[in-house]
Design a protein around this motif. Structure first.
Motif: not given
Lengths: 595, 123
Positions: B16-24, B78-81, B103-112, B117-120
């Motif tokens: 969550a911290s990593l993804l939060n950082f990258r998404l922000v 849109p929901i990404i699981i 998207i499957s773990k282990p997750i690449s933040p860039s891929e997410l 973007k694609r969903e939006l």
């Protein structure tokens, strides 16, 4: 076998479930069972009643499903997948919830049930298993029809294949007065190149079929060399039984899918009716031919021809020259303690049974760590190692054994078991100090010869060691292989974020150790499984492979409500391993900072 | 342009911290929830532009979340699981209930981020 049969099986299954009063049982298993079943029924119904699979409504698939009728304009737009492709996919999907049903029924049986309840649970289980058999055959058949099945071309030993099939069939004729006879043409070289597992399947199917329809008499399998052109050999196999025979009418359709000889055959003998069509598909694909002769009341003979290549003797483990098992040899292996690493449940049972009949004590596992623990705590004389196992393969497990700090463990004779040995494998065997190898499928004779040979080796090279357990065994040495550069990249190169993540990681790991300990004491495996799930992605993120493997095993055992001792052992592994990993991470951080 | 609002339902703090950082960093407004109850509370008052949810979460699984969003709230957000390896059958259920991507773990933040973007863009 058709959709209607599948549905009627399903209805039977549902009825057993409904009979079963879930109110009497408030266990989580009961509700899981019900959920699994509902999901299963819904997915099956969806598949059957959606228009794209309407072909399933017919008993037979006469026209290929991708033939589009011109008068239907709507259908033109979407080309439906081929029938077989779809069935293959659907069968596969059906198996997952069905496995759930079977698994939870097993769990249910461990609860305290009244005899009435037990009877009903057993009914569910029997129905589920027969449904599973049908689905497996359906899957196999459609995979073959859709061309999805992979065929091999490897060196194998014809004798071993036949021995193995006959060994299995021997267990089928118990209680019947049947003689099983095998004759193999002397001119056939034992080393062949082809697909041994498909050949086993065909033989097992035909001989197994014969066993079904013969009450008394004989079943003769004979193999002849009919043609040899250079390296190419044409072999004829015939399976003749003295069973009830097949009427002329039915003979014409015997290889058709979904047709058993008589309407009432299925009721009496069970099965999906796909067995013979599968056999024919396999033989056709391999470039062979099959035919059948039969007379009602006198018996049936199946005859098929298959081409093979001559194998290079080099790659084949030679069969001990028709020695037969002597009592001397049996005496020699009696009392040996043998650890078998094998993941296939059927093979596990087979080998355990075989070794038991030779009065050996057998330990069977597919788990590296548990196996290693067994080695350290039991007086084991020899290891049989399947090279292809999920998770850690045989070479990796062997490395663990060879790195043990206990002399008797690290010097234990290891026999590798594999269905095919490439030169690479052989080199790996030597490098990993594997003492010997045996090709699957092997005959009892071959195995016995290997055991004796390696037992004698053991006598001369091993000294007797004390059996004290060394708890601080170094299980993995890959703690040092941790590479934080990937995650640093994900952090866009920001060291503080990485350090923050690592702090969290350390907290989580320590928390995990605590949670597992606490819940081991309370025997709450669900909590442990959840904690394991929670920590897993963090471990993967920081590439702590060794810890990840341990946690994965912890999770698997919890889910299966498995051995508590094994859990405790893994917990200790985690505790031992974690400081190494933490050290490696700290070192990496230091190095990254200096760059 | 207003920042797109994302709801990230993930109980693994590390991820969550990593993804939060990258998404922000990626220019999104992110709300992180670590359990299903908090997710529900948040959804009662806010409507995010996209939801990212782990399949396995305490109190309220990702599967239940999809069902809740689609049936109870009647939203087509849109929901990404996020799924873990070996959980493929859950992914199928997720899609059946209306998940848009996984998207499957282990997750690449860039891929997410690309998937987000694609969903939006589709909305």
């Amino acid at each position: 076998m058709n959709t209607k049969d599948l549905l009627s099986q399903l209805i039977r299954l549902e009825r057993s479930l409904n009979d079963f009063s879930f109110e009497e049982l408030t266990t989580a298993e009961a509700s899981h069972l019900k959920k699994s079943f509902q999901a299963f029924r819904v997915s099956l119904e969806n598949k059957i009643f959606t228009p794209s699979s309407s072909f399933l409504n017919d008993t037979e698939i006469d026209t290929p499903a991708d033939v589009i009728l011109p008068e239907d304009p709507k259908k033109k737009e979407i080309k439906p997948p081929s029938a077989d492709m779809l069935v293959a996919k659907v069968s596969h999907e059906i198996r997952t919830p069905l496995n759930g049903i079977i698994g939870f029924t097993d769990l249910l049986k461990e609860d305290e049930l009244t005899s009435m309840q037990l009877e009903r649970v057993n009914a569910i289980q029997t129905a589920s298993y027969s449904l599973m058999d049908i689905i497996n055959e359906l899957l196999e058949y459609s995979k073959l029809s859709a061309g999805l099945e992979q065929f091999e071309s490897i060196d194998f030993n014809l004798n071993s294949v036949v021995d193995n099939v006959m060994y299995l069939c021997d267990t089928l004729i118990i209680g019947k007065n049947i003689e099983l006879i095998t004759t193999i043409d002397k001119d056939i070289p034992m080393g062949l190149v082809g697909d041994p597992s498909k050949l086993s399947q065909v033989l097992l199917n035909l001989v197994g079929n014969a066993v079904k329809f013969v009450e008394e008499g004989s079943i003769i399998l004979s193999i002849e060399l009919i043609k040899q052109r250079g390296n190419k050999l044409f072999l004829a196999f015939s399976i003749a039984d003295t069973g009830i025979g097949i009427s002329e009418n039915s003979l014409a359709h015997i290889f058709d899918a979904y047709k058993q000889a008589e309407y009432d055959t299925q009721a009496k003998y069970g099965g999906s009716g796909l067995g013979l069509s599968i056999v024919k598909q396999i033989i056709d694909t391999l470039g062979g031919e099959i035919s059948v002769f039969s007379k009602l009341g006198e018996g049936t003979t199946f005859r098929f021809m298959l081409p093979f290549q001559k194998g290079s003797i080099e790659n084949i483990v030679k069969v001990a020259a028709a020695s037969g098992i002597t009592s001397d040899v049996l005496e020699e292996v009696a009392g040996m303690h043998i650890l078998v690493f094998e993941d296939n449940v059927i093979n596990q049972k087979l080998i355990a049974q075989r070794l038991k009949s030779w009065k050996c004590k057998t330990y069977v596992t597919d788990n590296a760590l548990y196996g290693l623990n067994l080695l350290e705590t039991n007086p084991i004389d020899m290891v049989l190692m399947d090279l292809k196992m999920p998770g850690m393969n045989g070479f990796e497990v062997t490395q663990l054994i060879r790195n043990s700090k206990i002399k008797s463990v690290l010097e234990i004779p290891i026999i590798a078991v594999s269905a095919d040995f490439s030169y690479q494998d052989r080199e790996n065997c030597q490098q990993n100090k594997i003492n010997d190898f045996i090709l699957k499928p092997y005959s009892p004779d071959e195995l016995l010869t290997k055991l004796v040979k390696n037992k004698n080796r053991m006598k001369t090279t091993l000294t007797i060691e004390s059996k004290t357990i060394n708890p601080a065994v170094e299980l993995y040495t890959d703690a040092t292989k941790i590479n934080l550069s990937v995650i640093l990249e994900d952090c866009l190169g920001q060291m503080d974020l990485l350090e923050e993540l690592i702090l969290l990681y350390k907290q989580n790991a320590l928390e995990f150790i605590g949670i597992v300990k606490l819940n081991l004491d309370k025997d709450d495996l669900d909590e442990i499984a959840f904690a394991a799930h929670k920590i897993k992605s963090g471990l993967a993120m920081l590439q702590s492979k060794s810890l990840h493997i341990i946690v994965e095993q912890i999770q698997a055992i919890c889910k299966a409500n498995g051995d508590r001792k094994h859990l405790m052992f893994l917990h200790n592994c985690f505790i031992d391993e974690y400081p190494l990993v933490e050290n490696a991470i700290d070192e990496q951080i230091k190095a990254l900072k200096n760059n | 342009m207003e920042k797109k609002k994302l709801l990230l339902a993930e109980d693994d703090e590390l991820l969550a911290s990593l993804l939060n950082f990258r998404l922000v960093k990626g220019g999104y407004e992110v709300k992180v929830s670590s359990d299903g109850r908090a997710v529900k509370e948040h959804l009662a008052e806010h409507t995010p532009d996209l939801i990212i949810s782990d399949i396995m979460m305490p109190y309220f699984s990702g599967i239940e979340l999809i069902d809740y969003v689609r049936k109870e709230l009647n939203l087509n957000t849109p929901i990404i699981i996020i799924s873990s390896a070996g959980n493929e059958e859950n992914v199928l259920t997720a899609f059946e209930l209306g998940a848009n991507d996984f998207i499957s773990k282990p997750i690449s933040p860039s891929e997410l981020i690309v998937r987000i973007k694609r969903e939006l863009l589709k909305v």
